[in-house]
Design a protein around this motif. Structure first.
Motif, mmCIF file in Angstrom:
data_model
loop_
_atom_site.group_PDB
_atom_site.id
_atom_site.type_symbol
_atom_site.label_atom_id
_atom_site.label_comp_id
_atom_site.label_asym_id
_atom_site.label_seq_id
_atom_site.Cartn_x
_atom_site.Cartn_y
_atom_site.Cartn_z
ATOM 1 N N GLU A 1 33.786 50.442 57.070
ATOM 2 C CA GLU A 1 34.111 49.493 58.174
ATOM 3 C C GLU A 1 33.880 48.174 57.433
ATOM 4 O O GLU A 1 33.382 48.007 56.154
ATOM 5 C CB GLU A 1 33.135 49.678 59.278
ATOM 6 C CG GLU A 1 33.006 50.716 59.984
ATOM 7 C CD GLU A 1 34.251 51.109 60.847
ATOM 8 O OE1 GLU A 1 35.058 50.189 61.059
ATOM 9 O OE2 GLU A 1 34.441 52.206 61.206
ATOM 10 N N GLY A 2 34.387 46.907 58.249
ATOM 11 C CA GLY A 2 33.986 45.748 57.616
ATOM 12 C C GLY A 2 35.292 45.102 57.162
ATOM 13 O O GLY A 2 36.021 45.510 56.626
ATOM 14 N N PRO A 3 35.259 43.735 57.002
ATOM 15 C CA PRO A 3 36.412 42.933 56.592
ATOM 16 C C PRO A 3 36.954 43.325 55.414
ATOM 17 O O PRO A 3 38.303 43.188 55.346
ATOM 18 C CB PRO A 3 36.040 41.626 56.693
ATOM 19 C CG PRO A 3 34.266 41.489 56.797
ATOM 20 C CD PRO A 3 34.059 42.782 57.610
ATOM 21 N N TYR A 4 36.127 43.762 54.283
ATOM 22 C CA TYR A 4 36.783 44.003 52.957
ATOM 23 C C TYR A 4 36.879 45.453 52.779
ATOM 24 O O TYR A 4 37.521 45.883 51.597
ATOM 25 C CB TYR A 4 35.848 43.631 52.143
ATOM 26 C CG TYR A 4 35.334 42.172 51.800
ATOM 27 C CD1 TYR A 4 36.256 41.171 52.619
ATOM 28 C CD2 TYR A 4 34.287 41.668 51.054
ATOM 29 C CE1 TYR A 4 35.746 39.789 52.469
ATOM 30 C CE2 TYR A 4 34.099 40.484 50.883
ATOM 31 C CZ TYR A 4 34.491 39.458 51.764
ATOM 32 O OH TYR A 4 34.280 38.375 51.683
ATOM 33 N N ARG A 5 36.885 46.182 53.802
ATOM 34 C CA ARG A 5 37.107 47.595 53.707
ATOM 35 C C ARG A 5 38.334 48.207 52.997
ATOM 36 O O ARG A 5 38.334 49.080 52.225
ATOM 37 C CB ARG A 5 37.174 48.469 55.256
ATOM 38 C CG ARG A 5 37.445 49.741 55.425
ATOM 39 C CD ARG A 5 37.674 50.270 56.759
ATOM 40 N NE ARG A 5 38.923 50.767 56.866
ATOM 41 C CZ ARG A 5 39.173 51.776 57.605
ATOM 42 N NH1 ARG A 5 38.452 52.813 58.136
ATOM 43 N NH2 ARG A 5 40.492 52.229 57.287
ATOM 44 N N ASP A 6 39.382 47.609 53.240
ATOM 45 C CA ASP A 6 40.748 47.997 52.743
ATOM 46 C C ASP A 6 40.996 47.287 51.274
ATOM 47 O O ASP A 6 42.164 47.496 50.664
ATOM 48 C CB ASP A 6 42.002 47.746 53.586
ATOM 49 C CG ASP A 6 41.489 48.635 54.808
ATOM 50 O OD1 ASP A 6 41.204 49.790 54.630
ATOM 51 O OD2 ASP A 6 41.858 48.218 55.882
ATOM 52 N N LYS A 7 40.226 46.353 50.864
ATOM 53 C CA LYS A 7 40.427 45.585 49.464
ATOM 54 C C LYS A 7 40.417 46.869 48.381
ATOM 55 O O LYS A 7 39.483 47.774 48.463
ATOM 56 C CB LYS A 7 39.480 44.902 49.122
ATOM 57 C CG LYS A 7 39.601 43.487 49.650
ATOM 58 C CD LYS A 7 38.516 42.315 48.776
ATOM 59 C CE LYS A 7 38.601 40.971 49.538
ATOM 60 N NZ LYS A 7 37.743 40.176 48.621
ATOM 61 N N PRO A 8 41.160 46.715 47.318
ATOM 62 C CA PRO A 8 41.043 47.742 46.143
ATOM 63 C C PRO A 8 39.567 47.695 45.464
ATOM 64 O O PRO A 8 39.129 46.278 45.581
ATOM 65 C CB PRO A 8 42.209 47.321 45.239
ATOM 66 C CG PRO A 8 42.358 45.963 45.820
ATOM 67 C CD PRO A 8 42.255 45.742 47.105
ATOM 68 N N ALA A 9 39.156 48.556 45.288
ATOM 69 C CA ALA A 9 37.622 48.508 44.781
ATOM 70 C C ALA A 9 37.877 48.984 43.037
ATOM 71 O O ALA A 9 37.688 49.792 42.834
ATOM 72 C CB ALA A 9 36.932 49.570 45.352
ATOM 73 N N PHE A 10 38.431 47.822 42.507
ATOM 74 C CA PHE A 10 38.230 48.081 41.005
ATOM 75 C C PHE A 10 36.959 47.990 40.163
ATOM 76 O O PHE A 10 35.968 47.485 40.701
ATOM 77 C CB PHE A 10 39.353 47.008 40.430
ATOM 78 C CG PHE A 10 38.732 45.634 40.294
ATOM 79 C CD1 PHE A 10 38.345 45.018 38.960
ATOM 80 C CD2 PHE A 10 38.883 44.736 41.399
ATOM 81 C CE1 PHE A 10 37.849 43.650 38.791
ATOM 82 C CE2 PHE A 10 38.285 43.425 41.030
ATOM 83 C CZ PHE A 10 37.904 43.016 39.890
ATOM 84 N N GLY A 11 37.154 48.690 39.221
ATOM 85 C CA GLY A 11 35.856 48.863 38.357
ATOM 86 C C GLY A 11 34.610 48.023 38.611
ATOM 87 O O GLY A 11 33.654 48.514 38.891
ATOM 88 N N ALA A 12 34.693 46.929 38.141
ATOM 89 C CA ALA A 12 33.660 46.078 37.868
ATOM 90 C C ALA A 12 33.291 45.204 39.157
ATOM 91 O O ALA A 12 32.398 44.471 39.263
ATOM 92 C CB ALA A 12 33.717 44.874 36.942
ATOM 93 N N ILE A 13 33.893 45.552 40.604
ATOM 94 C CA ILE A 13 33.897 44.623 41.690
ATOM 95 C C ILE A 13 32.227 44.708 42.027
ATOM 96 O O ILE A 13 31.766 43.792 42.670
ATOM 97 C CB ILE A 13 34.879 45.169 42.461
ATOM 98 C CG1 ILE A 13 34.847 44.110 43.852
ATOM 99 C CG2 ILE A 13 34.408 46.583 43.190
ATOM 100 C CD1 ILE A 13 35.693 43.117 43.538
ATOM 101 N N GLY A 14 31.602 45.984 42.191
ATOM 102 C CA GLY A 14 30.543 46.321 42.530
ATOM 103 C C GLY A 14 29.332 45.632 41.959
ATOM 104 O O GLY A 14 28.574 44.918 42.644
ATOM 105 N N GLU A 15 29.554 45.591 40.464
ATOM 106 C CA GLU A 15 28.602 44.862 39.675
ATOM 107 C C GLU A 15 28.827 43.374 39.868
ATOM 108 O O GLU A 15 28.027 42.569 39.920
ATOM 109 C CB GLU A 15 29.154 44.963 38.408
ATOM 110 C CG GLU A 15 28.063 45.301 36.851
ATOM 111 C CD GLU A 15 28.920 45.588 35.803
ATOM 112 O OE1 GLU A 15 29.431 46.496 35.759
ATOM 113 O OE2 GLU A 15 28.469 44.834 34.752
#
Lengths: 399, 399
Positions: free
Chosen positions: A132-146
């Motif tokens: 859930e949440g506003p960014y839910r549908d953004k693509p999660a490319f490799g380094a994003i979490g980092e």
């Protein structure tokens, strides 16, 4: 293939709907712990099988990444294959998936549907930003979490140099999310076990907040004082000398010489005993104030030796240090071999390969016995697994 | 303090003999999951309470690091306090400790002794190098796991620059070992639960192989081909343009513009559409061959904008990118707030503080309800906990 070591999760049945790293890493840990893991792949196999090097089309990494798992192939676009999946989930304790948030719902297999089929099923979900949440549908490319989780800001030299902050070098956000998902899924299975009234839970894990969970006291400090932690490179501002120094062979040596006694031993070992006696360097505060001079003297010495030789000299002087191990260092180190952290394993698809140990060890179980089999070919267990599911067989399966 | 959310480990009882990071982080995760955690501290408290900033002597980090735990103090040099510890362990499901390897045995509380008192006790042990092996007794200083486990070699720019490879910026090896220990301990508790014949297990987790577990396919590739993975800095050699670029405000922007379509959108957004049409850059192979020219053009543009502004422009053009979030970015981001990853929590010792969410979420439980209470003062629960243990009370305790 006939080992029966006393592993803690023996008897627990997991279905993986995973691809790439996060969910497959979660289930590999659960499989190392003894669970039955059925990995469900599309007919062409998990695309991670195309990553990195291979031998006759068999991915080298998958020998480890898929070990101790059963592989079946299903085309979830076909209704009969979705039915086969539901049959698998009816006999399972847990599902672990890492589709994009909402995908399972879109193909008619959301948690409500799955809990109608198996009310006790634990459903572990991994996504980039959460379900859930506003960014839910953004693509999660490799380094994003980092980057978004705050780690990449810290893995850096202070200020803006000509070198950008390096990547962590491994898929750290996927790994952390996979580890949290494994932990949370086993916890939910603990809750369900032995309670006939218990319902399966839905577990929501994401890459960004998995990284963010490692930020120590930085969030409360920001909240109370407005402090924003800045990167410190290889040094520790408040303890000197502690840094990483260049060696003659192009490698680096990490040295922690910041207690008064260790500092004296360090300076004697590098042939600068007069600096150990200099009153400016008598305590940590003075050493921190004059750290550039100390770092220069230490680097002048390390630059004259290969890293391994410098390490040997300092270890003999009881100065804590370590060269930065590369894979050759790890693979040949006597402690790594003695502990079974590096093991020779026979892989029917690849021949003899090196496997890392499971990252936990249990009394009475050798590391080697936790690698029951190596990563199988896609669909290798279709017949066995689907037949067992059709029979409603609940005993765990082994190849 | 009267929340009773439906947490998966409610009813599980853990004793922590931990200090600093690894074991306390393991038990904080277990406490977030709902377990009763009794943290046993020396009379002066865990020395981690002296780390970082504090308010009237109360460590800010400990509000998070000690949350959802009960704290008792014991002096394990005194026989009567060792007896008190054994009484606590008799009513517990698991112990988590991170003394130096062999320390518990030296004070007469090795696994054999503890299993005589409670045969079903799961004993989770965290050490630098593991409970056995040639390096067992080496001091495990902070960065050793990161350096020896292979991570630090990768978190680096290629070659020997004037900047050494930065530290990860957080205690990554302690964190990983804590996570693996939590996972393995819950797994062993799952094994014991509901089986009257089951014995407690001893779990051996170490910092170095916890880091080493993240090395993907590097070990089998080394074994088969002799390849040694080298650091790649912020770029990805096989996908261009993917890098981290300097911005006008001294910050950095990570951009992944390596698919043909995204590349065209990226070059248009930065005002260089003619480069998108250049046949040298038409596919990824050509872009990788000419990556320096591309990186220079992108950096020429990012240097003219603050990171947040450049990010907004590229996001509007659907180019995957992220600035490197610092703690202010995390704390104020709308998704972090919406998801409850950043929460305002009332701490009786500190006032209002910001807490990060637990890194997993369960259906029907709000993130806020997983913070049942904040890190308590050392020994805050001596009376309640010791009285319950003396009575042989087995119900889980809450303050």
């Amino acid at each position: 293939m006939t080992h029966a070591p006393n592993l803690p999760l023996a008897g627990l049945k997991i279905v993986e709907l995973g691809h790439y790293i996060a969910a497959p890493f979660a289930t590999r840990l659960l499989a190392d712990l003894g669970a039955e893991v059925v990995k469900v792949e599309p007919p062409g196999g998990d695309p991670v099988r195309g990553w990195g090097s291979s031998v006759e089309g068999n991915a080298v990494w998958f020998s480890v990444h898929g070990r101790n798992k059963l592989s079946v192939t299903l085309d979830l676009k076909k209704p009969e294959d979705r039915d086969r999946l539901v049959a698998l989930l009816k006999r399972a304790d847990a599902l672990v998936e890492n589709f994009r948030a909402g995908y399972l719902e879109r193909i008619g297999l959301g948690p409500d549907v799955l809990h109608q089929a198996n009310p006790r099923l634990v459903i572990g979900r991994i996504s980039g930003y959460g379900q859930e949440g506003p960014y839910r549908d953004k693509p999660a490319f490799g380094a994003i979490g980092e980057a978004m989780g705050g780690l990449r800001h810290l893995t850096a030299n202070p200020g803006q140099t000509e070198y950008p902050p390096p990547r962590c070098g491994v898929s750290i956000s996927d790994d952390l999310a996979g580890m949290y998902c494994a932990m949370a899924v086993v916890s939910a299975c603990w809750q369900v076990k032995g309670d006939p009234q218990a319902k399966g839970r839905v577990v929501d894990v994401d890459l960004v907040s998995s990284v963010f969970s490692l930020m120590e006291g930085m969030l409360p400090e920001y909240g109370l004082f407005g402090w924003v932690r800045q990167p410190q490179g290889a040094a520790i501002k408040t303890a000197a000398p502690t840094n990483t120094y260049p060696c003659a062979d192009g490698k680096w040596l990490c040295i922690a010489g910041n207690s008064d006694l260790i500092f004296k031993r360090l300076m004697a070992a590098i042939g600068r005993p007069e600096m150990a006696g200099d009153p400016r360097f008598a305590n940590n505060a003075g050493r921190c104030d004059n750290v550039a001079e100390l770092d220069a003297a230490i680097a002048d010495w390390t630059r004259t030796k290969p890293a391994a030789e410098a390490e040997t000299i300092l270890e003999a002087a009881e100065v804590p240090c370590s060269r930065l191990f590369d894979m050759a260092d790890c693979a040949t180190d006597p402690h790594f071999r003695d502990r079974g952290w590096v093991m020779e394993v026979q892989d029917p698809l690849l021949g003899q390969v090196l496997h890392p140990a499971a990252p936990f060890r249990f009394d009475g179980v050798a590391p080697r016995d936790m690698v029951r089999w190596t990563g199988p070919a896609a669909g290798a267990h279709n017949e066995m697994v689907f037949a067992a599911a059709a029979r409603g067989e609940s005993r765990p399966l082994t190849p």
